[in-house]
Design a protein around this motif. Sequence first.
Motif, PDB file in Angstrom:
ATOM      1  N   LYS A 269      41.335  56.027  37.038  1.00 30.09           N
ATOM      2  CA  LYS A 269      40.798  55.643  38.358  1.00 30.09           C
ATOM      3  C   LYS A 269      41.042  54.185  38.597  1.00 30.09           C
ATOM      4  O   LYS A 269      41.310  53.895  39.783  1.00 30.09           O
ATOM      5  CB  LYS A 269      39.088  55.946  38.047  1.00 30.09           C
ATOM      6  N   ILE A 270      41.143  53.348  37.646  1.00 29.58           N
ATOM      7  CA  ILE A 270      41.548  52.002  37.844  1.00 29.58           C
ATOM      8  C   ILE A 270      42.938  51.878  38.130  1.00 29.58           C
ATOM      9  O   ILE A 270      43.245  50.916  39.214  1.00 29.58           O
ATOM     10  CB  ILE A 270      41.176  51.236  36.441  1.00 29.58           C
ATOM     11  N   VAL A 271      43.715  52.486  37.499  1.00 26.67           N
ATOM     12  CA  VAL A 271      45.203  52.636  37.899  1.00 26.67           C
ATOM     13  C   VAL A 271      45.306  53.080  39.395  1.00 26.67           C
ATOM     14  O   VAL A 271      46.120  52.373  40.268  1.00 26.67           O
ATOM     15  CB  VAL A 271      45.939  53.537  36.933  1.00 26.67           C
ATOM     16  N   LYS A 272      44.691  54.262  39.789  1.00 23.42           N
ATOM     17  CA  LYS A 272      44.910  54.713  41.069  1.00 23.42           C
ATOM     18  C   LYS A 272      44.289  53.785  42.176  1.00 23.42           C
ATOM     19  O   LYS A 272      44.788  53.861  43.009  1.00 23.42           O
ATOM     20  CB  LYS A 272      44.198  56.046  41.140  1.00 23.42           C
ATOM     21  N   ALA A 273      43.382  53.128  41.763  1.00 24.14           N
ATOM     22  CA  ALA A 273      42.643  51.955  42.642  1.00 24.14           C
ATOM     23  C   ALA A 273      43.730  50.652  42.964  1.00 24.14           C
ATOM     24  O   ALA A 273      43.430  50.014  43.948  1.00 24.14           O
ATOM     25  CB  ALA A 273      41.404  51.538  42.137  1.00 24.14           C
ATOM     26  N   GLY A 274      44.790  50.851  42.387  1.00 19.96           N
ATOM     27  CA  GLY A 274      45.572  49.532  42.391  1.00 19.96           C
ATOM     28  C   GLY A 274      45.031  48.131  41.784  1.00 19.96           C
ATOM     29  O   GLY A 274      45.557  47.199  42.051  1.00 19.96           O
ATOM     30  N   PHE A 275      44.352  48.285  40.480  1.00 22.24           N
ATOM     31  CA  PHE A 275      43.768  47.197  40.196  1.00 22.24           C
ATOM     32  C   PHE A 275      44.679  46.710  38.853  1.00 22.24           C
ATOM     33  O   PHE A 275      44.318  45.719  38.305  1.00 22.24           O
ATOM     34  CB  PHE A 275      42.274  47.593  39.468  1.00 22.24           C
ATOM     35  N   PHE A 276      45.518  47.672  38.624  1.00 20.57           N
ATOM     36  CA  PHE A 276      46.684  46.856  37.581  1.00 20.57           C
ATOM     37  C   PHE A 276      47.756  46.202  38.550  1.00 20.57           C
ATOM     38  O   PHE A 276      48.478  46.526  39.342  1.00 20.57           O
ATOM     39  CB  PHE A 276      47.250  48.061  36.832  1.00 20.57           C
ATOM     40  N   LYS A 277      48.227  45.215  37.874  1.00 17.93           N
ATOM     41  CA  LYS A 277      49.273  44.510  38.894  1.00 17.93           C
ATOM     42  C   LYS A 277      50.530  45.325  38.839  1.00 17.93           C
ATOM     43  O   LYS A 277      50.896  45.632  37.399  1.00 17.93           O
ATOM     44  CB  LYS A 277      49.554  42.835  38.323  1.00 17.93           C
ATOM     45  N   PRO A 278      51.228  45.547  39.730  1.00 18.44           N
ATOM     46  CA  PRO A 278      52.502  46.583  39.725  1.00 18.44           C
ATOM     47  C   PRO A 278      53.581  45.858  38.799  1.00 18.44           C
ATOM     48  O   PRO A 278      53.572  44.587  38.680  1.00 18.44           O
ATOM     49  CB  PRO A 278      52.662  46.577  41.123  1.00 18.44           C
ATOM     50  N   GLY A 279      54.512  46.633  38.236  1.00 15.71           N
ATOM     51  CA  GLY A 279      55.706  46.220  37.639  1.00 15.71           C
ATOM     52  C   GLY A 279      55.498  46.031  36.302  1.00 15.71           C
ATOM     53  O   GLY A 279      56.505  45.105  35.538  1.00 15.71           O
ATOM     54  N   GLY A 280      54.585  46.454  35.615  1.00 16.12           N
ATOM     55  CA  GLY A 280      54.455  45.799  34.221  1.00 16.12           C
ATOM     56  C   GLY A 280      55.332  46.690  33.174  1.00 16.12           C
ATOM     57  O   GLY A 280      55.776  45.897  32.270  1.00 16.12           O
ATOM     58  N   SER A 281      55.553  47.767  33.586  1.00 17.16           N
ATOM     59  CA  SER A 281      57.025  48.552  32.777  1.00 17.16           C
ATOM     60  C   SER A 281      58.394  47.737  32.793  1.00 17.16           C
ATOM     61  O   SER A 281      59.091  48.236  31.951  1.00 17.16           O
ATOM     62  CB  SER A 281      56.898  49.720  33.279  1.00 17.16           C
ATOM     63  N   GLY A 282      58.548  46.954  33.714  1.00 15.03           N
ATOM     64  CA  GLY A 282      59.452  46.101  33.900  1.00 15.03           C
ATOM     65  C   GLY A 282      59.467  44.763  33.448  1.00 15.03           C
ATOM     66  O   GLY A 282      60.326  43.890  33.619  1.00 15.03           O
ATOM     67  N   THR A 283      58.298  44.194  32.873  1.00 12.52           N
ATOM     68  CA  THR A 283      58.026  42.797  32.610  1.00 12.52           C
ATOM     69  C   THR A 283      57.977  42.636  31.136  1.00 12.52           C
ATOM     70  O   THR A 283      57.107  43.531  30.400  1.00 12.52           O
ATOM     71  CB  THR A 283      56.776  42.248  33.330  1.00 12.52           C
ATOM     72  N   GLN A 284      58.408  41.704  30.612  1.00 12.24           N
ATOM     73  CA  GLN A 284      58.226  41.269  29.154  1.00 12.24           C
ATOM     74  C   GLN A 284      56.849  40.946  28.904  1.00 12.24           C
ATOM     75  O   GLN A 284      55.915  40.200  29.596  1.00 12.24           O
ATOM     76  CB  GLN A 284      59.484  40.297  28.720  1.00 12.24           C
ATOM     77  N   PHE A 285      56.539  41.453  27.785  1.00 13.98           N
ATOM     78  CA  PHE A 285      54.932  41.155  27.711  1.00 13.98           C
ATOM     79  C   PHE A 285      54.180  39.886  27.412  1.00 13.98           C
ATOM     80  O   PHE A 285      53.414  39.702  27.994  1.00 13.98           O
ATOM     81  CB  PHE A 285      54.514  41.956  26.110  1.00 13.98           C
ATOM     82  N   THR A 286      55.001  39.107  26.884  1.00 14.43           N
ATOM     83  CA  THR A 286      54.630  37.466  27.032  1.00 14.43           C
ATOM     84  C   THR A 286      54.646  37.034  28.628  1.00 14.43           C
ATOM     85  O   THR A 286      53.716  36.081  28.773  1.00 14.43           O
ATOM     86  CB  THR A 286      55.160  36.633  26.243  1.00 14.43           C
ATOM     87  N   ALA A 287      55.377  37.500  29.256  1.00 15.04           N
ATOM     88  CA  ALA A 287      55.556  36.963  30.594  1.00 15.04           C
ATOM     89  C   ALA A 287      54.349  37.856  31.307  1.00 15.04           C
ATOM     90  O   ALA A 287      53.627  36.797  32.285  1.00 15.04           O
ATOM     91  CB  ALA A 287      56.855  37.498  31.346  1.00 15.04           C
ATOM     92  N   ALA A 288      54.192  38.788  31.059  1.00 11.39           N
ATOM     93  CA  ALA A 288      52.985  39.593  31.737  1.00 11.39           C
ATOM     94  C   ALA A 288      51.675  38.681  31.277  1.00 11.39           C
ATOM     95  O   ALA A 288      50.758  38.555  32.264  1.00 11.39           O
ATOM     96  CB  ALA A 288      52.975  41.196  31.218  1.00 11.39           C
ATOM     97  N   GLN A 289      51.403  38.225  29.950  1.00 13.77           N
ATOM     98  CA  GLN A 289      50.359  37.857  29.462  1.00 13.77           C
ATOM     99  C   GLN A 289      50.079  36.564  30.012  1.00 13.77           C
ATOM    100  O   GLN A 289      49.189  35.999  30.415  1.00 13.77           O
ATOM    101  CB  GLN A 289      50.463  37.716  27.984  1.00 13.77           C
ATOM    102  N   ALA A 290      51.166  35.598  30.513  1.00 18.43           N
ATOM    103  CA  ALA A 290      51.161  34.436  31.379  1.00 18.43           C
ATOM    104  C   ALA A 290      50.720  34.702  32.686  1.00 18.43           C
ATOM    105  O   ALA A 290      50.199  33.718  33.185  1.00 18.43           O
ATOM    106  CB  ALA A 290      52.704  33.805  31.333  1.00 18.43           C
ATOM    107  N   GLN A 291      51.021  35.734  33.098  1.00 17.03           N
ATOM    108  CA  GLN A 291      50.498  36.075  34.578  1.00 17.03           C
ATOM    109  C   GLN A 291      48.897  36.079  34.727  1.00 17.03           C
ATOM    110  O   GLN A 291      48.187  35.859  35.404  1.00 17.03           O
ATOM    111  CB  GLN A 291      51.050  37.587  34.948  1.00 17.03           C
ATOM    112  N   TRP A 292      48.318  36.480  33.248  1.00 13.67           N
ATOM    113  CA  TRP A 292      46.811  36.545  33.186  1.00 13.67           C
ATOM    114  C   TRP A 292      46.593  35.073  32.602  1.00 13.67           C
ATOM    115  O   TRP A 292      45.480  34.562  33.385  1.00 13.67           O
ATOM    116  CB  TRP A 292      46.419  37.429  32.113  1.00 13.67           C
ATOM    117  N   SER A 293      47.035  34.504  31.471  1.00 13.80           N
ATOM    118  CA  SER A 293      46.512  33.197  31.054  1.00 13.80           C
ATOM    119  C   SER A 293      46.901  31.882  31.995  1.00 13.80           C
ATOM    120  O   SER A 293      46.092  31.099  31.831  1.00 13.80           O
ATOM    121  CB  SER A 293      47.117  33.114  29.607  1.00 13.80           C
TER     122      SER A 293
END
Length: 469
Positions: A269-293
């Motif tokens: 339900k959270i995924v379908k609502a668009g509450f995840f930032k798109p493009g994670g499957s193409g983003t290196q994990f520490t780069a994604a974590q920096a988007q958060w931190s």
Amino acid sequence: MNVQHQSVGRRGFLRGALAAAVLVPMGGTIASCAAGGGSTTAGPTGTVSDTNPFGMAEKATLDAVIFKGGYGIDYVEFAGKIFEKTHEGSTAKISPSTDIAQELQPRFVGGNPPDLIDNSGAKRIGFSTILPQLEDLTSVVEAKNLEGKVIKDTLYGGVLAPGTFEGKLAAVNYVLTVYALWYSDSLLKENGWTVPKTWDELYALGEQAKAKGKYLFVWGKEAATYYQELAIDSAIKEGGDEVRLGLENLKEGCWSHPAIQSVFTALDKIVKAGFFKPGGSGTQFTAAQAQWSNAQDAVFYPSGSWIENEMKDQTKAGFNMMGAPVPTLTSSPKMPYTALHSAAGEPFIVPSQGKNAAGGKELLRIMLSKEAATNFAKTKLAPTIVKDTVPADGFGSTALVSQTKLLEDAGDDIFTWTFVDLYGTNKDQLVVWNTFLDGKSDVATLTSALQNITDKVRNDSSVKKIEVK
């Protein structure tokens, strides 16, 4: 706190280099090490006393090999200096290794292993292959620490269980990892948000975050299974031990358990609502974590407690990182909201055939002192199995203070699970979870794919199955 069941390592489900606590072999033996029994060390060659409980000889040389992963080896070097000061004239040689099995298996075969080993990392030695050649470390935990207290009385409850085999304490796992939902306390306060305790509350906060131009979650391609961790933990809290045991023992249809299905549905339900930032499957994990931190594009991130140290150079000033228990499905789960996934890792062992096994035990005794354990917590921003080593201010770390509170609040409601690391399924599960978080599959597809991975392992006769109770 009571760490129940066998432990999984620091990042076993992402990068095996730091996985430490699944203490069962994944194949391979050391044939020439199979003979003999444990605790074969010769009698004491020095005077036994409270400061030398294992009778180590005077002016001895100690050989320790430590896995050099995310924690480095400086914390053992710190203890080594205390060792040399306590035993004047003795020398502690602390050597790093990134491939414990390749470097040390030949030494076991040759009968000249080190005196102390951190048998950690993806390339650790399978325990059953060397178990007869390891000292029983009960004498270590029954000894007094540097402060004069019996060591076992200073440890969190249950932390010795993962290293105990057939009644023998063959390994002492040194580090505690806390798995939680991490967030910026300052961000929540700035927006008047409170930590959600249920999935419904989490979804509601996602709507509020979206209105402020923020996402609820981010993810990186190598860490998509962090959300599997989140889902499993939540389902175990909701459905109890039967959820954990079904997964651990590779039961047919285990992923279809109602608690797991309900959590998957809430996450979908959270995924379908668009509450995840798109493009994670193409983003290196520490780069994604920096988007958060750092960029604070998202509110929450599920991870182990290594996250603060891992992102310390990419965290916004004033972030005030804290952790919360994962949400439950209902207000009356089988385990309380405060229940927590925590695991002891970094298993230290003392080979019986080491030239100075007594010295290996002595260095481990020193590591378990309040002085050395406090040093680890301060420099690594993570707790050890030794209690009361983190001050109220957490050495200035809000995340470390948060970890301590999470453990205290959980009390005896601590659990862990090992099947992903044990059977090496993370690689296949990453593909499944990246697809799901991308919104390209549904709950039924996710469930079927995960069950197929589990069934493949269960039906593979070449894979040794470990029954978990």
